[in-house]
Scaffold this motif. Structure first.
Motif, mmCIF file in Angstrom:
data_model
loop_
_atom_site.group_PDB
_atom_site.id
_atom_site.type_symbol
_atom_site.label_atom_id
_atom_site.label_comp_id
_atom_site.label_asym_id
_atom_site.label_seq_id
_atom_site.Cartn_x
_atom_site.Cartn_y
_atom_site.Cartn_z
ATOM 1 N N HIS A 94 0.823 -1.213 0.000
ATOM 2 C CA HIS A 94 0.000 0.000 0.000
ATOM 3 C C HIS A 94 0.854 1.259 0.000
ATOM 4 C CE1 HIS A 94 -2.523 3.022 2.424
ATOM 5 N NE2 HIS A 94 -2.906 3.084 1.165
ATOM 6 N N CYS A 97 -0.785 -4.819 8.513
ATOM 7 C CA CYS A 97 0.225 -3.766 8.384
ATOM 8 C C CYS A 97 0.047 -2.751 9.520
ATOM 9 C CB CYS A 97 0.099 -3.062 7.033
ATOM 10 S SG CYS A 97 1.308 -1.738 6.846
ATOM 11 N N HIS A 144 -1.554 1.254 8.219
ATOM 12 C CA HIS A 144 -2.970 1.551 7.913
ATOM 13 C C HIS A 144 -3.850 0.311 8.043
ATOM 14 C CE1 HIS A 144 -0.368 4.262 5.380
ATOM 15 N NE2 HIS A 144 -1.007 5.140 6.139
HETATM 16 FE FE1 FES Z 1 0.521 -0.863 4.867
HETATM 17 FE FE2 FES Z 1 -0.694 1.460 4.415
HETATM 18 S S1 FES Z 1 1.416 1.030 4.323
HETATM 19 S S2 FES Z 1 -1.554 -0.393 5.109
#
Ligand code: FES
Length: 194
Positions: A96, A117, A120
């Motif tokens: 992401h 993660c 986010h």
């Molecule tokens: Fe992993 Fe946004 S960087 S959810």
């Protein structure tokens, strides 16, 4: 730098010791560095025999204690999880926005082990690298939220175990994957300069 986050402790991967290595991956060097959470220090070790693209990333006993190890394999940052007796290797930075997956928690979602993660809270399956999300099908008579897959987003690598050593062979890099962007040298340099 990655922010610190809570670390907790994966699912099904067939680590086939007879599996032939992918032929398109160039081997750049014959050593690997890895950091053991238990030992807390980087170690440089010899890799597998010269005709083999598998790279040593730690000892089984290290994984059984620490449950996860961060490693560099042929200049690519990866994380290897040991979860529920199975090994899973994937690109370390989240597809992401480059979040540090080695600092995420593992949760069981819809029958699949997922790394969450820490940035986010995106959910990625350990076995396939699929991004999962929860949604409601507006056409379904019963509008209860369900889990859906975005498809494979995070690159998964192959793990083998030989004589107490754990080895990783990078997957076929000729097939693009969303997480490749954050595994690039360009991104690493940009992050290092911030
Ligand atoms: Fe992993 Fe946004 S960087 S959810």
């Amino acid at each position: 730098m990655f922010p610190r986050s809570g670390v907790s402790d994966t699912n099904t991967i067939e680590y086939d010791q007879t599996m032939p290595p992918p032929s398109r991956i160039p081997l750049k060097r014959k050593t690997a560095t890895y950091t053991s959470k238990i030992m807390g220090q980087k170690q440089t070790v010899d890799t597998a025999p010269e005709d083999d693209l598998a790279v040593f990333v730690g000892r089984e006993e290290d994984f059984k204690k620490s449950k996860r190890i961060r490693a560099t394999v042929n200049d690519r940052e990866i994380v290897i999880f040991y979860h529920n007796g199975q090994y899973h290797a994937m690109d370390l930075r989240c597809y992401h926005s480059g979040g540090p997956l080695h600092l995420g928690d593992i949760e069981e979602i819809n029958g699949q082990s997922c790394i969450i993660c820490p940035w986010h809270k995106y959910k990625i399956t350990l076995t396939t690298g699929e991004g999962l999300y929860q949604g409601i099908d507006p056409h379904a008579p019963n509008r209860t939220p369900k889990w859906f897959s975005k498809g494979v987003k995070q690159r998964i690598h192959n793990v083998t175990v030989r004589n107490g050593g754990v080895y990783v062979t990078l997957s076929d890099l000729s097939q693009s994957c969303d997480s490749d962007h954050y595994a690039s040298e360009k991104f690493e340099k940009a992050e290092a300069s911030t």
